[in-house]
Scaffold this motif. Sequence first.
Motif, PDB file in Angstrom:
ATOM      1  N   ALA A 211       3.958  -8.523  -9.158  1.00 43.88           N
ATOM      2  CA  ALA A 211       4.565  -9.533 -10.045  1.00 43.88           C
ATOM      3  C   ALA A 211       6.028  -9.185 -10.320  1.00 43.88           C
ATOM      4  CB  ALA A 211       3.783  -9.619 -11.354  1.00 43.88           C
ATOM      5  N   GLY A 215       9.051 -11.455  -9.070  1.00 44.75           N
ATOM      6  CA  GLY A 215       9.945 -11.972 -10.112  1.00 44.75           C
ATOM      7  C   GLY A 215      11.400 -11.755  -9.745  1.00 44.75           C
ATOM      8  N   ARG A 248      -3.294 -13.409  -5.019  1.00 45.64           N
ATOM      9  CA  ARG A 248      -3.336 -14.814  -4.563  1.00 45.64           C
ATOM     10  C   ARG A 248      -2.633 -15.715  -5.584  1.00 45.64           C
ATOM     11  NH1 ARG A 248      -3.323 -17.852  -0.199  1.00 45.64           N
ATOM     12  NH2 ARG A 248      -1.465 -18.344  -1.364  1.00 45.64           N
ATOM     13  N   GLU A 249      -2.907 -15.492  -6.883  1.00 47.47           N
ATOM     14  CA  GLU A 249      -2.259 -16.284  -7.941  1.00 47.47           C
ATOM     15  C   GLU A 249      -0.750 -16.087  -7.916  1.00 47.47           C
ATOM     16  OE1 GLU A 249      -6.033 -15.819 -10.982  1.00 47.47           O
ATOM     17  OE2 GLU A 249      -4.074 -15.111 -11.658  1.00 47.47           O
ATOM     18  N   LEU A 250      -0.337 -14.829  -7.739  1.00 47.54           N
ATOM     19  CA  LEU A 250       1.110 -14.543  -7.725  1.00 47.54           C
ATOM     20  C   LEU A 250       1.773 -15.208  -6.518  1.00 47.54           C
ATOM     21  CD1 LEU A 250       0.968 -10.763  -8.703  1.00 47.54           C
ATOM     22  CD2 LEU A 250       1.963 -12.623 -10.082  1.00 47.54           C
ATOM     23  N   CYS A 251       1.098 -15.197  -5.364  1.00 49.39           N
ATOM     24  CA  CYS A 251       1.653 -15.827  -4.158  1.00 49.39           C
ATOM     25  C   CYS A 251       1.821 -17.331  -4.379  1.00 49.39           C
ATOM     26  CB  CYS A 251       0.747 -15.563  -2.956  1.00 49.39           C
ATOM     27  SG  CYS A 251       0.861 -13.874  -2.346  1.00 49.39           S
ATOM     28  N   ASP A 252       0.829 -17.950  -5.025  1.00 58.47           N
ATOM     29  CA  ASP A 252       0.927 -19.383  -5.313  1.00 58.47           C
ATOM     30  C   ASP A 252       2.086 -19.655  -6.274  1.00 58.47           C
ATOM     31  OD1 ASP A 252      -1.213 -19.928  -3.691  1.00 58.47           O
ATOM     32  OD2 ASP A 252      -2.685 -19.909  -5.322  1.00 58.47           O
ATOM     33  N   ARG A 253       2.166 -18.842  -7.326  1.00 57.98           N
ATOM     34  CA  ARG A 253       3.181 -19.078  -8.355  1.00 57.98           C
ATOM     35  C   ARG A 253       4.594 -18.879  -7.796  1.00 57.98           C
ATOM     36  NH1 ARG A 253       2.654 -15.186 -12.955  1.00 57.98           N
ATOM     37  NH2 ARG A 253       0.476 -15.719 -12.638  1.00 57.98           N
ATOM     38  N   HIS A 254       4.771 -17.881  -6.930  1.00 54.90           N
ATOM     39  CA  HIS A 254       6.126 -17.543  -6.456  1.00 54.90           C
ATOM     40  C   HIS A 254       6.416 -18.048  -5.055  1.00 54.90           C
ATOM     41  CE1 HIS A 254       7.215 -14.841  -9.813  1.00 54.90           C
ATOM     42  NE2 HIS A 254       5.926 -14.555  -9.836  1.00 54.90           N
ATOM     43  N   GLN A 255       5.499 -18.821  -4.480  1.00 60.01           N
ATOM     44  CA  GLN A 255       5.693 -19.331  -3.125  1.00 60.01           C
ATOM     45  C   GLN A 255       5.941 -18.217  -2.111  1.00 60.01           C
ATOM     46  OE1 GLN A 255       7.686 -22.744  -1.854  1.00 60.01           O
ATOM     47  NE2 GLN A 255       7.722 -23.717  -3.858  1.00 60.01           N
TER      48      GLN A 255
END
Length: 450
Positions: A211, A215, A248-255
């Motif tokens: 993350a 970021g 997976r969530e971080l990849c979705d959020r940060h493209q």
Amino acid sequence: MNLIPESNEQSAWVERSLRSVWHPCTQMQHHENTPLIPVSHGRGAWLYDHEGRRYLDAISSWWVNLFGHANARINAALKDQLDRLEHAMLAGFTHEPVICLSEQLSQLTGHALGHCFYASDGASAVEIALKMSFHAWRNGGQSAKQEFVCLKGSYHGETIGALAVTDVALFKDAYGPLLRAAHVVATPDARTALEGETAQDVARRAAADVARLFGERAQHIAAIIIEPLVQCAGGMAMHDPLYLTLVRELCDRHQVHMILDEIAVGCGRTGTFFACEQAGIWPDFLCLSKGISGGYLPLSLVMTREQVYQAFYSPDVTRAFLHSHSYTGNPLACRAALATLAIFAEDDVLRTNLVRAQRLTAALAPLANHERVRHFRQRGMIWAFDTVLPDPAAGADFSRRFFARALDHELLMRPIGGTVYMMPPYILSDEESDGLAARTLDVFEQVLGT
Ligand SMILES: *Cc1c(COP(=O)(O)O)cnc(C)c1O
């Protein structure tokens, strides 16, 4: 070519091999003291040498052999295929084995990953995933996304591109000047738990490192590549599936694309057909090789999503994925893979492996509780433990001595430094499991005692 040896003696084969064959992952000079075994034939979980000695293949011949050597069903499929079509190029042509294999694999992902791109070895599949990720972003107008992220202790193969996202000093350091630097993030290895931490706590801590990096730099990052659940070549480091869910969530959020390298852990090795099923996620790219052909023929592939496929779909040839290998989608290899998938279905392999794994875990209890053993661990059909050695540098010597002593006990095992592991084929009988456990204990104690 003269295939008839002047002498069928074991020592003659060894001598000839050492003169002309440069063996992989080997300091050839070590063969002055380390045995080299010429294999005459294989059957089931066993390999046989020219003097009639046998060795239980406890590591599935570098993790590829799932259903034993000379498997009757895979042999029959290959003999049939051999008389139909041995190979045809896959550009402009297609064939039944590659079509059926792609359909069946897509089906196994519930069609989340509906497009299969083929190569021959694992490292090439990793190269393909890296190139495809970068190129998909570029085609989508995000050409600044050029960087990759890998995990501490990761292993993704030995070619220049794959080595760049590998973090094993022994394999990488000599080639450092040739490699493009990747970001290395914390490993979720459950052994790194601090006092009072659970494996899930470690997973959260490691995901926080991802993350932080995303970021700061996500606009420059194309993909993160992960060996899901078990970082194998780095020392059988196991982590909680929660890590994959969080990333997976971080990849979705940060493209950022998620590449899962299931070359070692796929094909049922961790208990589910794909390791990522245990985290309830699908990646953007999934790499398979090793076990997919049952350990018969070189085959690798990358599965990806509709969205990635569409990023290349265009009248413009330069937007296409122009990567290729001569043997892309080889029909014999695909047919071996189809026979392998058929065995999974016919024998309900994932379920019978649960029973098989329980038996071996129980038989290994004396090792799990041994005073010189730390971090005994198991997931699916992988077992590993770390040896308490006087100093970490003793690992290489321990590993070579273990290999040699194991041969005396009819076992093929190659510890990774002080980490002893087993990745047997999915056909071990109760008797073979019990024998494997008992002999491993004997070898372990003898190596530590000498
Ligand atoms: C073995 C392996 C590779 C490389 O595959 P090769 O066929 O040896 O090139 C890549 N990733 C992982 C996780 C592996 O275990």
